[in-house]
Design a protein around this motif. Structure first.
Motif, PDB file in Angstrom:
ATOM      1  N   UNK A  54      37.698  42.769  36.082  1.00 15.19           N
ATOM      2  CA  UNK A  54      39.147  42.570  36.075  1.00 15.19           C
ATOM      3  C   UNK A  54      39.883  43.882  36.348  1.00 15.19           C
ATOM      4  N   UNK A  55      39.378  44.993  35.771  1.00 10.92           N
ATOM      5  CA  UNK A  55      40.049  46.270  35.930  1.00 10.92           C
ATOM      6  C   UNK A  55      39.975  46.838  37.333  1.00 10.92           C
ATOM      7  N   UNK A  56      38.889  46.553  38.051  1.00 13.41           N
ATOM      8  CA  UNK A  56      38.735  47.078  39.407  1.00 13.41           C
ATOM      9  C   UNK A  56      39.397  46.188  40.462  1.00 13.41           C
ATOM     10  N   UNK A  57      39.933  45.055  40.066  1.00 11.40           N
ATOM     11  CA  UNK A  57      40.656  44.166  40.978  1.00 11.40           C
ATOM     12  C   UNK A  57      42.039  43.893  40.403  1.00 11.40           C
ATOM     13  N   UNK A  58      42.826  43.123  41.126  1.00 10.92           N
ATOM     14  CA  UNK A  58      44.168  42.768  40.634  1.00 10.92           C
ATOM     15  C   UNK A  58      44.128  41.692  39.556  1.00 10.92           C
ATOM     16  N   UNK A  59      42.937  41.223  39.203  1.00 15.61           N
ATOM     17  CA  UNK A  59      42.836  40.183  38.185  1.00 15.61           C
ATOM     18  C   UNK A  59      43.401  40.638  36.853  1.00 15.61           C
ATOM     19  N   UNK A  60      43.281  41.922  36.546  1.00 13.65           N
ATOM     20  CA  UNK A  60      43.763  42.404  35.246  1.00 13.65           C
ATOM     21  C   UNK A  60      45.270  42.233  35.088  1.00 13.65           C
ATOM     22  N   UNK A  61      45.993  42.153  36.221  1.00 13.61           N
ATOM     23  CA  UNK A  61      47.439  41.986  36.150  1.00 13.61           C
ATOM     24  C   UNK A  61      47.835  40.629  35.598  1.00 13.61           C
ATOM     25  N   UNK A  62      46.901  39.683  35.535  1.00 12.41           N
ATOM     26  CA  UNK A  62      47.197  38.394  34.918  1.00 12.41           C
ATOM     27  C   UNK A  62      47.163  38.472  33.391  1.00 12.41           C
ATOM     28  N   UNK A  63      46.662  39.586  32.866  1.00 16.87           N
ATOM     29  CA  UNK A  63      46.489  39.716  31.424  1.00 16.87           C
ATOM     30  C   UNK A  63      47.355  40.822  30.821  1.00 16.87           C
ATOM     31  N   UNK A  64      47.416  41.980  31.470  1.00 19.57           N
ATOM     32  CA  UNK A  64      48.134  43.123  30.907  1.00 19.57           C
ATOM     33  C   UNK A  64      48.976  43.771  32.000  1.00 19.57           C
ATOM     34  N   UNK A  65      49.872  44.680  31.579  1.00 20.79           N
ATOM     35  CA  UNK A  65      50.695  45.361  32.566  1.00 20.79           C
ATOM     36  C   UNK A  65      49.885  46.439  33.274  1.00 20.79           C
ATOM     37  N   UNK A  66      50.396  46.890  34.403  1.00 16.46           N
ATOM     38  CA  UNK A  66      49.631  47.770  35.288  1.00 16.46           C
ATOM     39  C   UNK A  66      49.239  49.079  34.618  1.00 16.46           C
ATOM     40  N   UNK A  67      50.060  49.598  33.720  1.00 13.91           N
ATOM     41  CA  UNK A  67      49.775  50.883  33.107  1.00 13.91           C
ATOM     42  C   UNK A  67      48.564  50.895  32.199  1.00 13.91           C
TER      43      UNK A  67
END
Length: 261
Positions: A20-33
């Motif tokens: 999730x962290x290496x793709x844009x998938x993490x943006x579905x869970x937390x903010x970009x920072x």
């Protein structure tokens, strides 16, 4: 679960977090920072899993062999008494865990294989606008049209009364949400930390609008500040308007959320 199984689960969780962290998938869970923290967490989980497996493989076998020899030398009666005692005092050690407990791993595979959709119009219209007064209003660039976030435009329109906006052309992007009367709002969900605390910021639309507006359609609008405002029927919060001169559908952005900071 034994330690080996625990290590496998830890490893899979770490892999899912890193993916999730290496793709844009993490943006579905937390903010970009928070991306760096996610990557660190994933690495820690994987290292912990590997260390657990390494430790288990290097445990002295003498302990297991001694226990096996001791059990062989015990009489049937003594063994029966010990098992009876274990069942009464330590039932967790006398029986294996039910296999159905492995179903707890299913959410993990869902995390790996399924990307959850971003919050949309249903959540927005069942939650009141969460507009907060900003600490200040930084100077704006001389771009024309001026691109602003929904949070920035709404904050300047309500708490600065449009003084920093004047009659400049503003470009804002968000998704469409309709209230019970069919009135359209341009919405963006804003995050403090993660999607669990996402709250909507709404802008009313007036002026030249497309004839058909479907909920959850992403729209890019260009317009100017107007002093028109309304009250959110959910919590009574202030919703500013923008006088639209042009609007066009656009694809959903890779980051569907905005951040307060």
């Amino acid at each position: 679960m034994n330690r080996q199984a625990q290590a496998v689960v830890l490893f899979l969780v770490g892999v899912a977090v890193l993916r999730a962290g290496f793709t844009d998938l993490y943006l579905r869970y937390v903010k970009a920072g928070l991306r760096p923290l996610l990557l660190v967490a994933g690495i820690v989980l994987i290292v912990t899993a590997i260390a657990t497996l390494w430790y288990e493989r290097r445990r002295p076998r003498a302990t297991h062999e001694a226990q096996k020899t001791q059990e062989t030398e015990e009489t049937q009666e003594t063994q029966h008494e010990r098992e009876h005692h274990d069942q009464r005092g330590r039932r967790g050690h006398a029986h294996r865990e039910p296999r159905i407990s492995w179903l707890l791993v299913l959410p993990l595979f869902a995390l790996i294989l399924v990307a959850p959709p971003a919050l949309g119009s249903y959540s927005a219209m069942h939650t009141g606008t969460a507009l907060q007064q900003p600490w200040g209003f930084p100077a704006l660039p001389a771009d024309d049209p001026l691109r602003l976030s929904v949070v920035d435009y709404a904050g300047r329109a309500v708490y600065d009364h449009g003084r920093s906006l004047g009659d400049r052309r503003i470009k804002v992007t968000g998704f469409i949400a309709l209230d019970r009367s069919g009135a359209p709002y341009l919405v963006r969900m804003a995050l403090n930390c993660c999607a669990a605390d996402a709250q909507p910021i709404k802008i009313g639309l007036s002026g030249q609008m497309p004839p058909v507006l479907a909920p959850d359609t992403w729209l890019e609008v260009i317009g100017t500040y107007t002093g028109k405002q309304t009250k959110d029927p959910v919590n009574g919060g202030v919703i500013p308007f923008i006088d639209v001169s042009r609007a066009r559908p656009v694809p959903a952005p890779h980051d569907p959320y905005e951040s307060w900071n």
